[in-house]
Design an enzyme around this catalytic site. Sequence first.
Site, PDB file in Angstrom:
ATOM      1  N   MET A 177       0.846  -1.196   0.000  1.00 31.88           N
ATOM      2  CA  MET A 177       0.000   0.000   0.000  1.00 31.88           C
ATOM      3  C   MET A 177       0.876   1.238   0.000  1.00 31.88           C
ATOM      4  O   MET A 177       2.068   1.173   0.326  1.00 31.88           O
ATOM      5  CB  MET A 177      -0.932   0.020   1.209  1.00 31.88           C
ATOM      6  CG  MET A 177      -0.229   0.295   2.525  1.00 31.88           C
ATOM      7  SD  MET A 177      -1.353   0.531   3.904  1.00 31.88           S
ATOM      8  CE  MET A 177      -2.238   1.970   3.391  1.00 31.88           C
ATOM      9  N   CYS A 178       0.273   2.344  -0.397  1.00 33.80           N
ATOM     10  CA  CYS A 178       0.918   3.651  -0.344  1.00 33.80           C
ATOM     11  C   CYS A 178      -0.174   4.660  -0.001  1.00 33.80           C
ATOM     12  O   CYS A 178      -1.178   4.294   0.604  1.00 33.80           O
ATOM     13  CB  CYS A 178       1.610   3.981  -1.665  1.00 33.80           C
ATOM     14  SG  CYS A 178       0.490   4.160  -3.062  1.00 33.80           S
ATOM     15  N   HIS A 179       0.004   5.890  -0.400  1.00 28.90           N
ATOM     16  CA  HIS A 179      -0.996   6.906  -0.080  1.00 28.90           C
ATOM     17  C   HIS A 179      -2.263   6.745  -0.920  1.00 28.90           C
ATOM     18  O   HIS A 179      -3.367   6.751  -0.392  1.00 28.90           O
ATOM     19  CB  HIS A 179      -0.401   8.306  -0.267  1.00 28.90           C
ATOM     20  CG  HIS A 179      -1.344   9.403   0.082  1.00 28.90           C
ATOM     21  ND1 HIS A 179      -1.706   9.672   1.378  1.00 28.90           N
ATOM     22  CD2 HIS A 179      -2.026  10.277  -0.690  1.00 28.90           C
ATOM     23  CE1 HIS A 179      -2.573  10.671   1.387  1.00 28.90           C
ATOM     24  NE2 HIS A 179      -2.784  11.060   0.140  1.00 28.90           N
TER      25      HIS A 179
END
Length: 126
Positions: A88-90
């Site tokens: 995941m990231c932003h």
Amino acid sequence: MNWIWIVWMLAVIAYFVYRMLPAKGVKTLRVDELREMLRDRKTPVQYVDVREPGEFRQGHVEGFRNIPLGQLKNRLGELDKNKTVVVMCHSGMRSAQAARLLAKQGFADVRNLSGGLMAWQASRGR
């Protein structure tokens, strides 16, 4: 001259569409699916947040470890290719790149959180 411009624009658009598509072997994960995975401690899963350390310190999902996208290729040895990896990231863009890299490196089960931390935070309260 006009047709060259049109062909060039179509090529650029096609490139960006291609970059947005999940790589072979990468599954898209919804927030509710991630929530269930985090509850189920029976199956060993590696959770990786590919944001930069400063972003990670400002807030992250419990259980995720921080391996920034720019360091991921050099830190592949920290992950088990035979266990599920959730990235995941932003917003889901950097993690899509990370998922593509992991799949190309032979990781068996790679999942990308759709919408990233923004989707996770938006789902709170549901």
